[in-house]
Design a protein around this motif. Structure first.
Motif, PDB file in Angstrom:
ATOM      1  N   VAL A   3     -79.776  37.877 -48.998  1.00  0.00           N
ATOM      2  CA  VAL A   3     -80.141  37.289 -50.245  1.00  0.00           C
ATOM      3  C   VAL A   3     -80.522  36.099 -50.496  1.00  0.00           C
ATOM      4  N   VAL A   4     -82.001  35.892 -50.985  1.00  0.00           N
ATOM      5  CA  VAL A   4     -83.108  34.404 -51.174  1.00  0.00           C
ATOM      6  C   VAL A   4     -83.533  34.791 -51.836  1.00  0.00           C
ATOM      7  N   MET A   5     -83.604  33.647 -52.750  1.00  0.00           N
ATOM      8  CA  MET A   5     -83.764  33.769 -54.017  1.00  0.00           C
ATOM      9  C   MET A   5     -85.910  32.020 -54.007  1.00  0.00           C
ATOM     10  N   GLY A   6     -86.018  32.569 -54.575  1.00  0.00           N
ATOM     11  CA  GLY A   6     -87.447  31.356 -55.116  1.00  0.00           C
ATOM     12  C   GLY A   6     -86.614  29.917 -55.806  1.00  0.00           C
ATOM     13  N   ASN A   7     -87.253  29.223 -55.235  1.00  0.00           N
ATOM     14  CA  ASN A   7     -86.490  28.013 -56.003  1.00  0.00           C
ATOM     15  C   ASN A   7     -87.523  27.372 -57.979  1.00  0.00           C
ATOM     16  N   GLY A   8     -88.374  28.280 -58.027  1.00  0.00           N
ATOM     17  CA  GLY A   8     -89.122  28.545 -59.607  1.00  0.00           C
ATOM     18  C   GLY A   8     -89.094  28.637 -60.102  1.00  0.00           C
ATOM     19  N   THR A   9     -89.701  29.062 -61.095  1.00  0.00           N
ATOM     20  CA  THR A   9     -89.624  28.914 -62.460  1.00  0.00           C
ATOM     21  C   THR A   9     -88.165  29.405 -63.311  1.00  0.00           C
ATOM     22  N   ASP A  10     -87.341  29.312 -63.678  1.00  0.00           N
ATOM     23  CA  ASP A  10     -86.294  29.662 -64.772  1.00  0.00           C
ATOM     24  C   ASP A  10     -85.708  29.935 -63.155  1.00  0.00           C
ATOM     25  N   HIS A  11     -85.692  29.918 -61.865  1.00  0.00           N
ATOM     26  CA  HIS A  11     -84.727  30.432 -61.023  1.00  0.00           C
ATOM     27  C   HIS A  11     -83.035  29.774 -62.137  1.00  0.00           C
ATOM     28  N   ILE A  12     -82.451  28.948 -62.551  1.00  0.00           N
ATOM     29  CA  ILE A  12     -81.511  28.928 -62.469  1.00  0.00           C
ATOM     30  C   ILE A  12     -80.690  29.384 -63.330  1.00  0.00           C
ATOM     31  N   ASN A  13     -81.708  30.226 -64.654  1.00  0.00           N
ATOM     32  CA  ASN A  13     -81.248  30.623 -65.359  1.00  0.00           C
ATOM     33  C   ASN A  13     -80.704  32.089 -64.797  1.00  0.00           C
ATOM     34  N   VAL A  14     -81.916  32.642 -64.266  1.00  0.00           N
ATOM     35  CA  VAL A  14     -81.495  33.847 -63.109  1.00  0.00           C
ATOM     36  C   VAL A  14     -80.714  34.224 -61.927  1.00  0.00           C
ATOM     37  N   LEU A  15     -80.115  32.954 -61.325  1.00  0.00           N
ATOM     38  CA  LEU A  15     -79.509  32.646 -60.474  1.00  0.00           C
ATOM     39  C   LEU A  15     -78.195  32.675 -61.398  1.00  0.00           C
ATOM     40  N   THR A  16     -77.815  31.593 -62.506  1.00  0.00           N
ATOM     41  CA  THR A  16     -76.549  31.775 -63.563  1.00  0.00           C
ATOM     42  C   THR A  16     -75.965  33.383 -63.233  1.00  0.00           C
ATOM     43  N   LYS A  17     -77.358  34.594 -64.109  1.00  0.00           N
ATOM     44  CA  LYS A  17     -77.202  35.309 -64.332  1.00  0.00           C
ATOM     45  C   LYS A  17     -76.634  36.643 -63.495  1.00  0.00           C
ATOM     46  N   ILE A  18     -76.996  36.101 -62.274  1.00  0.00           N
ATOM     47  CA  ILE A  18     -76.834  36.797 -61.032  1.00  0.00           C
ATOM     48  C   ILE A  18     -75.688  36.433 -60.488  1.00  0.00           C
ATOM     49  N   LYS A  19     -74.785  35.074 -60.746  1.00  0.00           N
ATOM     50  CA  LYS A  19     -73.568  35.313 -59.932  1.00  0.00           C
ATOM     51  C   LYS A  19     -72.835  34.994 -61.433  1.00  0.00           C
ATOM     52  N   ALA A  20     -72.908  34.955 -62.627  1.00  0.00           N
ATOM     53  CA  ALA A  20     -71.866  35.771 -63.025  1.00  0.00           C
ATOM     54  C   ALA A  20     -71.317  37.353 -63.124  1.00  0.00           C
ATOM     55  N   ALA A  21     -72.006  37.822 -62.570  1.00  0.00           N
ATOM     56  CA  ALA A  21     -72.459  39.151 -62.303  1.00  0.00           C
ATOM     57  C   ALA A  21     -71.370  39.578 -60.733  1.00  0.00           C
ATOM     58  N   TYR A  22     -72.096  38.833 -60.022  1.00  0.00           N
ATOM     59  CA  TYR A  22     -72.040  39.116 -58.164  1.00  0.00           C
ATOM     60  C   TYR A  22     -71.113  37.599 -57.724  1.00  0.00           C
ATOM     61  N   PRO A  23     -70.122  36.879 -58.451  1.00  0.00           N
ATOM     62  CA  PRO A  23     -70.021  35.601 -58.169  1.00  0.00           C
ATOM     63  C   PRO A  23     -69.446  35.768 -56.966  1.00  0.00           C
ATOM     64  N   ASN A  24     -69.286  36.478 -55.611  1.00  0.00           N
ATOM     65  CA  ASN A  24     -69.345  36.369 -54.415  1.00  0.00           C
ATOM     66  C   ASN A  24     -70.491  36.458 -53.439  1.00  0.00           C
ATOM     67  N   LEU A  25     -72.054  37.093 -54.004  1.00  0.00           N
ATOM     68  CA  LEU A  25     -72.794  36.790 -53.771  1.00  0.00           C
ATOM     69  C   LEU A  25     -73.444  35.508 -53.561  1.00  0.00           C
ATOM     70  N   SER A  26     -74.259  35.574 -51.985  1.00  0.00           N
ATOM     71  CA  SER A  26     -73.849  34.487 -51.269  1.00  0.00           C
ATOM     72  C   SER A  26     -75.613  34.964 -51.510  1.00  0.00           C
ATOM     73  N   ILE A  27     -76.537  33.477 -52.449  1.00  0.00           N
ATOM     74  CA  ILE A  27     -78.369  33.191 -52.234  1.00  0.00           C
ATOM     75  C   ILE A  27     -78.342  31.964 -51.713  1.00  0.00           C
ATOM     76  N   GLU A  28     -79.341  32.363 -50.909  1.00  0.00           N
ATOM     77  CA  GLU A  28     -80.337  30.722 -50.432  1.00  0.00           C
ATOM     78  C   GLU A  28     -81.632  30.597 -50.796  1.00  0.00           C
ATOM     79  N   MET A  29     -81.671  29.132 -51.282  1.00  0.00           N
ATOM     80  CA  MET A  29     -82.582  29.029 -51.950  1.00  0.00           C
ATOM     81  C   MET A  29     -83.820  28.949 -51.295  1.00  0.00           C
ATOM     82  N   VAL A  30     -84.864  29.199 -51.009  1.00  0.00           N
ATOM     83  CA  VAL A  30     -86.494  29.389 -50.695  1.00  0.00           C
ATOM     84  C   VAL A  30     -87.225  28.467 -51.528  1.00  0.00           C
TER      85      VAL A  30
END
Length: 131
Positions: free
Chosen positions: A48-75
């Protein structure tokens, strides 16, 4: 799977190892977690990869709250919006009349899903260059 985070919408794209597009969609941020659950139910994901642009911190926080063990690499998202526009027209062939309009003047619908696809492509190309 690739995620293009935004203030109001997120793009989501799923591609296989060969780069075949399996899923492209733009969703409201309020339903991104529910959409991800449907994707996890349907596809076996290796990365799972995610762009490091607009509002990525908020989106990443929301996803990590739901899926704490999910590894997401930033691009790095640089130029993914331009890539998304090209990808949209590659996967949605213009009509005869649209072909008469210069490429840069054509209107496109929401491109967030195709921006996620661009992020996936950038990531896969970077991995190919490392091999």
């Amino acid at each position: 799977m690739a995620i293009d985070p935004g203030r109001a919408k997120c793009g989501i794209a799923v591609v296989d190892r060969k780069g075949t597009v399996l899923f492209v969609k733009a969703v409201e941020n309020s339903v991104v977690v529910a959409e991800l659950q449907q994707i996890f139910d349907e596809y076996v994901l290796n990365k799972v990869v995610m762009g490091n642009g607009t509002d990525h911190i908020n989106v990443l926080t929301k996803i990590k709250a739901a899926y704490p063990n999910l590894s997401i690499e930033m691009v790095d998202e640089k130029n993914t919006t331009l890539m998304a526009r090209k990808l949209y027209w590659q996967y949605n062939k213009p009509s005869f009349w649209q072909n008469l309009i210069p490429y840069d003047w054509r209107t496109t619908p929401i491109l967030d899903g195709y921006a996620a696809l661009a992020i996936a492509i950038k990531y896969m190309e970077a991995m190919d260059n490392k091999s």
